[in-house]
Design a protein around this motif. Sequence first.
Motif, PDB file in Angstrom:
ATOM      1  N   MET A   1       0.983  -1.158   0.103  1.00 28.56           N
ATOM      2  CA  MET A   1      -0.070   0.022  -0.041  1.00 28.56           C
ATOM      3  C   MET A   1       0.873   1.315   0.048  1.00 28.56           C
ATOM      4  SD  MET A   1      -3.437   1.471   1.433  1.00 28.56           S
ATOM      5  CE  MET A   1      -4.419  -0.013   0.947  1.00 28.56           C
ATOM      6  N   SER A   2       0.609   2.212  -0.827  1.00 30.72           N
ATOM      7  CA  SER A   2       1.329   3.319  -0.991  1.00 30.72           C
ATOM      8  C   SER A   2       1.067   4.493   0.166  1.00 30.72           C
ATOM      9  CB  SER A   2       1.240   3.937  -2.298  1.00 30.72           C
ATOM     10  OG  SER A   2       0.076   4.452  -2.518  1.00 30.72           O
ATOM     11  N   GLN A   3       2.004   5.190   0.326  1.00 27.80           N
ATOM     12  CA  GLN A   3       1.523   6.213   1.501  1.00 27.80           C
ATOM     13  C   GLN A   3       1.101   7.585   0.791  1.00 27.80           C
ATOM     14  OE1 GLN A   3       1.822   5.588   4.200  1.00 27.80           O
ATOM     15  NE2 GLN A   3       3.492   4.724   5.173  1.00 27.80           N
ATOM     16  N   PRO A   4       0.095   8.080   1.457  1.00 31.80           N
ATOM     17  CA  PRO A   4      -0.450   9.206   0.640  1.00 31.80           C
ATOM     18  C   PRO A   4       0.435  10.456   0.642  1.00 31.80           C
ATOM     19  CG  PRO A   4      -1.566   8.916   2.928  1.00 31.80           C
ATOM     20  CD  PRO A   4      -0.467   7.700   2.676  1.00 31.80           C
ATOM     21  N   ILE A   5       0.402  11.438  -0.183  1.00 26.76           N
ATOM     22  CA  ILE A   5       1.150  12.321  -0.317  1.00 26.76           C
ATOM     23  C   ILE A   5       0.331  13.815   0.218  1.00 26.76           C
ATOM     24  CG2 ILE A   5       2.503  13.808  -1.845  1.00 26.76           C
ATOM     25  CD1 ILE A   5       2.971  11.339  -3.596  1.00 26.76           C
ATOM     26  N   PRO A   6       0.262  14.416   0.919  1.00 28.38           N
ATOM     27  CA  PRO A   6      -0.442  15.684   1.586  1.00 28.38           C
ATOM     28  C   PRO A   6      -0.733  16.326   0.297  1.00 28.38           C
ATOM     29  CG  PRO A   6       1.343  15.214   3.016  1.00 28.38           C
ATOM     30  CD  PRO A   6       1.601  14.516   1.771  1.00 28.38           C
ATOM     31  N   GLY A   7      -2.078  16.651   0.205  1.00 24.15           N
ATOM     32  CA  GLY A   7      -2.621  17.644  -0.979  1.00 24.15           C
ATOM     33  C   GLY A   7      -2.526  17.088  -2.164  1.00 24.15           C
ATOM     34  N   THR A   8      -2.382  15.608  -2.338  1.00 21.64           N
ATOM     35  CA  THR A   8      -2.493  14.862  -3.539  1.00 21.64           C
ATOM     36  C   THR A   8      -3.653  14.074  -3.781  1.00 21.64           C
ATOM     37  OG1 THR A   8      -0.049  15.479  -3.775  1.00 21.64           O
ATOM     38  CG2 THR A   8      -1.107  13.569  -5.023  1.00 21.64           C
ATOM     39  N   THR A   9      -4.283  14.131  -4.694  1.00 23.28           N
ATOM     40  CA  THR A   9      -5.150  12.962  -4.830  1.00 23.28           C
ATOM     41  C   THR A   9      -4.816  12.097  -5.816  1.00 23.28           C
ATOM     42  OG1 THR A   9      -7.174  14.544  -4.881  1.00 23.28           O
ATOM     43  CG2 THR A   9      -7.730  12.579  -5.918  1.00 23.28           C
ATOM     44  N   LEU A  10      -4.487  10.481  -5.194  1.00 22.97           N
ATOM     45  CA  LEU A  10      -4.059   9.560  -5.966  1.00 22.97           C
ATOM     46  C   LEU A  10      -4.867   9.250  -7.085  1.00 22.97           C
ATOM     47  CD1 LEU A  10      -1.716   7.173  -6.142  1.00 22.97           C
ATOM     48  CD2 LEU A  10      -2.982   6.010  -4.415  1.00 22.97           C
ATOM     49  N   PHE A  11      -4.440   8.777  -8.279  1.00 23.46           N
ATOM     50  CA  PHE A  11      -5.305   8.237  -9.227  1.00 23.46           C
ATOM     51  C   PHE A  11      -4.878   6.629  -9.536  1.00 23.46           C
ATOM     52  CE2 PHE A  11      -6.704   7.477 -13.507  1.00 23.46           C
ATOM     53  CZ  PHE A  11      -7.773   8.188 -13.577  1.00 23.46           C
ATOM     54  N   ASP A  12      -6.063   6.184  -8.752  1.00 22.01           N
ATOM     55  CA  ASP A  12      -5.960   4.799  -8.982  1.00 22.01           C
ATOM     56  C   ASP A  12      -7.091   4.075  -9.396  1.00 22.01           C
ATOM     57  OD1 ASP A  12      -7.999   5.015  -6.887  1.00 22.01           O
ATOM     58  OD2 ASP A  12      -6.869   4.181  -5.372  1.00 22.01           O
ATOM     59  N   GLY A  13      -7.305   2.797  -9.360  1.00 24.69           N
ATOM     60  CA  GLY A  13      -8.465   2.048  -9.963  1.00 24.69           C
ATOM     61  C   GLY A  13      -9.607   2.679  -9.751  1.00 24.69           C
ATOM     62  N   ALA A  14      -9.803   2.812  -8.110  1.00 22.19           N
ATOM     63  CA  ALA A  14     -11.208   3.347  -7.875  1.00 22.19           C
ATOM     64  C   ALA A  14     -11.492   4.834  -8.295  1.00 22.19           C
ATOM     65  CB  ALA A  14     -11.101   3.296  -6.168  1.00 22.19           C
ATOM     66  N   MET A  15     -10.236   5.470  -8.338  1.00 16.95           N
ATOM     67  CA  MET A  15     -10.534   6.817  -8.849  1.00 16.95           C
ATOM     68  C   MET A  15     -10.770   7.013 -10.380  1.00 16.95           C
ATOM     69  SD  MET A  15     -10.760   9.156  -6.853  1.00 16.95           S
ATOM     70  CE  MET A  15     -10.306  10.682  -7.290  1.00 16.95           C
ATOM     71  N   ALA A  16     -10.293   5.928 -11.301  1.00 16.77           N
ATOM     72  CA  ALA A  16     -10.392   5.737 -12.655  1.00 16.77           C
ATOM     73  C   ALA A  16     -12.006   5.327 -12.889  1.00 16.77           C
ATOM     74  CB  ALA A  16      -9.534   4.601 -13.224  1.00 16.77           C
ATOM     75  N   ARG A  17     -12.436   4.486 -11.782  1.00 16.04           N
ATOM     76  CA  ARG A  17     -13.859   4.196 -12.057  1.00 16.04           C
ATOM     77  C   ARG A  17     -14.747   5.177 -11.812  1.00 16.04           C
ATOM     78  NH1 ARG A  17     -11.584  -0.460 -10.377  1.00 16.04           N
ATOM     79  NH2 ARG A  17     -12.081   0.011  -8.032  1.00 16.04           N
ATOM     80  N   LYS A  18     -14.636   6.022 -10.779  1.00 20.77           N
ATOM     81  CA  LYS A  18     -15.258   7.084 -10.388  1.00 20.77           C
ATOM     82  C   LYS A  18     -15.273   8.159 -11.327  1.00 20.77           C
ATOM     83  CE  LYS A  18     -15.361  10.768  -6.801  1.00 20.77           C
ATOM     84  NZ  LYS A  18     -14.834  11.294  -5.500  1.00 20.77           N
ATOM     85  N   GLY A  19     -14.058   8.474 -11.983  1.00 18.24           N
ATOM     86  CA  GLY A  19     -14.160   9.601 -12.994  1.00 18.24           C
ATOM     87  C   GLY A  19     -14.327   9.032 -14.490  1.00 18.24           C
ATOM     88  N   TYR A  20     -14.567   7.880 -14.687  1.00 13.60           N
ATOM     89  CA  TYR A  20     -14.753   7.326 -15.938  1.00 13.60           C
ATOM     90  C   TYR A  20     -15.689   8.344 -17.078  1.00 13.60           C
ATOM     91  CZ  TYR A  20     -15.699   4.292 -20.060  1.00 13.60           C
ATOM     92  OH  TYR A  20     -15.899   3.930 -21.366  1.00 13.60           O
ATOM     93  N   ALA A  21     -16.897   8.753 -16.666  1.00 12.99           N
ATOM     94  CA  ALA A  21     -17.601   9.573 -17.409  1.00 12.99           C
ATOM     95  C   ALA A  21     -16.900  10.776 -17.653  1.00 12.99           C
ATOM     96  CB  ALA A  21     -18.990   9.880 -16.832  1.00 12.99           C
ATOM     97  N   LEU A  22     -16.427  11.491 -16.750  1.00  8.74           N
ATOM     98  CA  LEU A  22     -15.662  12.639 -16.836  1.00  8.74           C
ATOM     99  C   LEU A  22     -14.508  12.616 -18.097  1.00  8.74           C
ATOM    100  CD1 LEU A  22     -15.187  15.629 -16.234  1.00  8.74           C
ATOM    101  CD2 LEU A  22     -13.855  14.906 -14.139  1.00  8.74           C
ATOM    102  N   ASN A  23     -13.786  11.515 -17.788  1.00  5.78           N
ATOM    103  CA  ASN A  23     -12.626  11.395 -18.507  1.00  5.78           C
ATOM    104  C   ASN A  23     -13.051  11.015 -20.046  1.00  5.78           C
ATOM    105  OD1 ASN A  23     -10.564  11.874 -16.530  1.00  5.78           O
ATOM    106  ND2 ASN A  23     -11.156  10.079 -15.812  1.00  5.78           N
ATOM    107  N   LYS A  24     -13.995  10.318 -20.188  1.00  8.94           N
ATOM    108  CA  LYS A  24     -14.662  10.016 -21.729  1.00  8.94           C
ATOM    109  C   LYS A  24     -15.047  11.080 -22.313  1.00  8.94           C
ATOM    110  CE  LYS A  24     -17.601   6.782 -23.790  1.00  8.94           C
ATOM    111  NZ  LYS A  24     -18.863   5.738 -23.504  1.00  8.94           N
ATOM    112  N   MET A  25     -15.582  11.957 -21.480  1.00 13.86           N
ATOM    113  CA  MET A  25     -16.145  12.997 -22.008  1.00 13.86           C
ATOM    114  C   MET A  25     -15.025  14.059 -22.524  1.00 13.86           C
ATOM    115  SD  MET A  25     -18.385  16.471 -20.451  1.00 13.86           S
ATOM    116  CE  MET A  25     -16.837  17.192 -19.894  1.00 13.86           C
ATOM    117  N   CYS A  26     -13.674  14.257 -21.455  1.00 13.32           N
ATOM    118  CA  CYS A  26     -12.642  14.975 -22.082  1.00 13.32           C
ATOM    119  C   CYS A  26     -11.948  14.313 -23.263  1.00 13.32           C
ATOM    120  CB  CYS A  26     -11.676  15.032 -20.682  1.00 13.32           C
ATOM    121  SG  CYS A  26     -12.165  16.158 -19.546  1.00 13.32           S
ATOM    122  N   PHE A  27     -11.913  13.019 -23.248  1.00 14.71           N
ATOM    123  CA  PHE A  27     -11.139  12.301 -24.580  1.00 14.71           C
ATOM    124  C   PHE A  27     -12.033  12.688 -25.694  1.00 14.71           C
ATOM    125  CE2 PHE A  27     -10.527   8.893 -27.330  1.00 14.71           C
ATOM    126  CZ  PHE A  27      -9.207   8.769 -27.298  1.00 14.71           C
TER     127      PHE A  27
END
Length: 113
Positions: A1-27
Amino acid sequence: MSQPIPGTTLFDGAMARKGYALNKMCFSFNEAANRDAFLRDEDGYCARYRLTPEQREAVRARNVLAMIAAGGNVYYLAKLAGIFGLDVQDLGAQQTGMTKEAFKARLVDAGRA
């Protein structure tokens, strides 16, 4: 498990699923016709991609950090930022809480080090 970096949002699998619609639109903005369609009817375009209320509000506010928190990937978000006349330095400035001028100066200083 990686350590969080203060002030940084980790883009992992969960975030990829969460942002799928937004990222698809941007693409979709790789095509000029889609950029034009977004500018003509931003709400309708976002609805077409089924953005969540959190994503929609972040887009409406032009808030890059909120878009990242809503699952946005900065590489896709850069396509959206381009529609608004923003460049990567504008995004970096938002991410660091600096003005664009201060961010650019920081880059220059870092290049001298």
